[in-house]
Scaffold this active site. Structure first.
Site, mmCIF file in Angstrom:
data_model
loop_
_atom_site.group_PDB
_atom_site.id
_atom_site.type_symbol
_atom_site.label_atom_id
_atom_site.label_comp_id
_atom_site.label_asym_id
_atom_site.label_seq_id
_atom_site.Cartn_x
_atom_site.Cartn_y
_atom_site.Cartn_z
ATOM 1 N N TYR A 113 -1.617 -0.803 11.032
ATOM 2 C CA TYR A 113 -1.795 -1.100 9.337
ATOM 3 C C TYR A 113 -0.523 -0.749 8.648
ATOM 4 O O TYR A 113 0.095 -1.302 8.000
ATOM 5 C CB TYR A 113 -2.958 -0.255 8.927
ATOM 6 C CG TYR A 113 -3.382 -0.761 7.303
ATOM 7 C CD1 TYR A 113 -3.558 -1.793 6.938
ATOM 8 C CD2 TYR A 113 -2.864 0.328 6.525
ATOM 9 C CE1 TYR A 113 -3.691 -2.146 5.778
ATOM 10 C CE2 TYR A 113 -3.388 0.129 5.094
ATOM 11 C CZ TYR A 113 -3.701 -1.200 4.619
ATOM 12 O OH TYR A 113 -3.975 -1.488 3.362
ATOM 13 N N SER A 137 0.920 -1.437 0.036
ATOM 14 C CA SER A 137 0.091 -0.006 0.014
ATOM 15 C C SER A 137 0.888 1.309 -0.053
ATOM 16 O O SER A 137 2.275 1.049 0.287
ATOM 17 C CB SER A 137 -0.827 0.019 1.258
ATOM 18 O OG SER A 137 -1.565 1.382 1.584
HETATM 19 P P1 NDP Z 1 -11.594 -5.841 0.137
HETATM 20 O O1 NDP Z 1 -11.960 -5.812 1.595
HETATM 21 O O2 NDP Z 1 -12.486 -5.587 -0.816
HETATM 22 O O3 NDP Z 1 -10.788 -7.206 -0.057
HETATM 23 C C1 NDP Z 1 -10.108 -7.954 1.021
HETATM 24 C C2 NDP Z 1 -10.175 -9.329 0.603
HETATM 25 O O4 NDP Z 1 -9.410 -10.176 1.834
HETATM 26 C C3 NDP Z 1 -11.512 -9.998 0.388
HETATM 27 O O5 NDP Z 1 -11.648 -10.980 -0.610
HETATM 28 C C4 NDP Z 1 -11.652 -10.783 2.066
HETATM 29 O O6 NDP Z 1 -12.444 -11.966 1.768
HETATM 30 C C5 NDP Z 1 -10.238 -11.254 2.105
HETATM 31 N N1 NDP Z 1 -9.872 -11.773 3.516
HETATM 32 C C6 NDP Z 1 -10.098 -10.849 4.508
HETATM 33 N N2 NDP Z 1 -9.821 -11.549 5.822
HETATM 34 C C7 NDP Z 1 -9.547 -12.901 5.301
HETATM 35 C C8 NDP Z 1 -8.969 -13.768 5.794
HETATM 36 N N3 NDP Z 1 -8.850 -13.887 7.232
HETATM 37 N N4 NDP Z 1 -8.483 -15.196 4.904
HETATM 38 C C9 NDP Z 1 -8.627 -15.065 3.738
HETATM 39 N N5 NDP Z 1 -9.294 -13.809 3.135
HETATM 40 C C10 NDP Z 1 -9.460 -12.823 3.913
HETATM 41 O O7 NDP Z 1 -10.148 -4.849 0.170
HETATM 42 P P2 NDP Z 1 -9.259 -4.650 -1.073
HETATM 43 O O8 NDP Z 1 -9.772 -5.239 -2.309
HETATM 44 O O9 NDP Z 1 -9.239 -3.036 -1.080
HETATM 45 O O10 NDP Z 1 -7.886 -4.968 -0.317
HETATM 46 C C11 NDP Z 1 -7.159 -5.920 -1.024
HETATM 47 C C12 NDP Z 1 -5.628 -5.627 -0.602
HETATM 48 O O11 NDP Z 1 -5.246 -4.200 -1.134
HETATM 49 C C13 NDP Z 1 -5.544 -5.676 0.991
HETATM 50 O O12 NDP Z 1 -4.231 -6.222 1.261
HETATM 51 C C14 NDP Z 1 -5.236 -3.902 1.178
HETATM 52 O O13 NDP Z 1 -4.468 -3.781 2.159
HETATM 53 C C15 NDP Z 1 -4.822 -3.613 0.047
HETATM 54 N N6 NDP Z 1 -4.833 -2.236 -0.179
HETATM 55 C C16 NDP Z 1 -6.093 -1.807 -0.536
HETATM 56 C C17 NDP Z 1 -6.247 -0.280 -0.683
HETATM 57 C C18 NDP Z 1 -7.816 0.338 -1.008
HETATM 58 O O14 NDP Z 1 -7.657 1.516 -0.702
HETATM 59 N N7 NDP Z 1 -8.582 -0.631 -1.069
HETATM 60 C C19 NDP Z 1 -5.143 0.649 -0.833
HETATM 61 C C20 NDP Z 1 -3.689 -0.137 -0.642
HETATM 62 C C21 NDP Z 1 -3.720 -1.529 -0.480
HETATM 63 P P3 NDP Z 1 -13.158 -12.621 2.979
HETATM 64 O O15 NDP Z 1 -13.775 -11.660 3.977
HETATM 65 O O16 NDP Z 1 -14.116 -13.226 1.879
HETATM 66 O O17 NDP Z 1 -12.322 -13.653 3.442
#
Ligand code: NDP
Length: 248
Positions: free
Chosen positions: A156, A143
């Site tokens: 974070y 990020s």
């Molecule tokens: P979302 O919340 O849309 O996606 C997060 C994903 O992680 C979901 O598919 C969720 O699925 C999964 N997840 C959460 N907990 C678990 C777990 N214990 N085991 C397996 N899967 C898990 O967020 P983003 O798409 O935005 O995030 C994706 C990545 O991008 C993250 O690493 C985030 O830190 C990073 N990021 C995002 C930014 C943003 O502004 N959105 C900016 C910078 C980085 P489920 O709940 O079904 O398990």
């Protein structure tokens, strides 16, 4: 299905929403067989149907990526079914913002266990397979928060800083095995990420921050990932930092 990643097998963690979902679709669209993992199996089933519907190959595996045994099972099932793992997209993550003083330390454990340890477990499990294949590509989603620290984001920030350090060490340890390592550092992306914040004041601040600029879309990040993993084998794209134009 034709494309640059035909015959390649890619695991995408956190594929049930946001960046992971868009990345699974994008990789499938260039020919990769995608293994989609997350906890919400209903969302994975929906995504699986969409990928299959466009002629893509997909395996859906329900897994909690913060649990080492479940990560091991994810990699083992992938290898058992397809005989290889070419690409690992370590994307699953949570952003549970709060001030350090007074924080709910359960939020800290969730972030460290998933954003850091989950990514490390998955990396650890695929490395012997990639070494045996003689090639591989690991993409770690960090990020802007892995480069710029701000009040209210202590753990974070720490989790994403850890991803940066781990990725650089990993690159140095495996480049001679023809395993490439890419770190992706998105700014604000319109996903459900901030909705999971448990601290009400931090959640409100995040909502305002996200609302203050035109966000990136998940597809913008998926495009960057596809760029990195479709380069010729002598090209190792180590880092992509990508902000919305309006973000400071
Ligand atoms: P979302 O919340 O849309 O996606 C997060 C994903 O992680 C979901 O598919 C969720 O699925 C999964 N997840 C959460 N907990 C678990 C777990 N214990 N085991 C397996 N899967 C898990 O967020 P983003 O798409 O935005 O995030 C994706 C990545 O991008 C993250 O690493 C985030 O830190 C990073 N990021 C995002 C930014 C943003 O502004 N959105 C900016 C910078 C980085 P489920 O709940 O079904 O398990």
């Amino acid at each position: 299905m034709v494309g640059k990643l035909i015959d390649k097998v890619a695991i995408v963690t956190g594929a049930s929403s946001g960046i992971g979902e868009a990345t699974a679709l994008a990789l499938a669209s260039v020919g990769a067989t995608v293994v989609i993992a997350a906890r919400r199996s209903d969302r994975l089933q929906d995504l699986k149907a969409r990928i299959t519907g466009t002629g893509g190959k997909v395996l859906s595996i329900t897994a909690d990526v913060s649990d080492e045994a479940q990560v091991e099972a994810l990699v083992n099932q992938t290898h058992a079914k397809f005989g290889r793992v070419d690409i690992l997209i370590n994307n699953a993550g949570v952003m549970l913002l709060s001030l350090i003083d007074g924080a709910d330390t359960e939020d800290w454990r969730r972030m460290i266990n998933l954003n850091v340890l989950g990514l490390m477990y998955a990396t650890h499990k695929v490395l012997p397979l990639m070494k045996a294949q003689g090639a591989g590509h690991i993409v770690n989603i960090s990020s802007v928060a892995g480069r710029v620290a701000n009040a209210g984001s202590g753990v974070y920030n720490a989790s994403k800083w850890a991803v940066g350090a781990f990725s650089e060490v990993l690159r140095k340890e495996v480049y001679q095995n023809n395993i490439r390592v890419t770190i992706i550092e998105p700014g604000l992306v319109a996903t459900e990420l901030p909705q999971h914040i448990t601290d009400s004041s931090a959640k409100e601040q995040a909502k305002n921050f996200y609302g203050s600029v035109k966000n990136l879309e998940s597809e913008d990040i998926a495009n960057a990932i596809v760029y990195a993993v479709t380069q010729p084998s002598h090209v190792n794209v180590n880092e992509i930092l990508i902000r919305p134009t309006e973000q400071e």
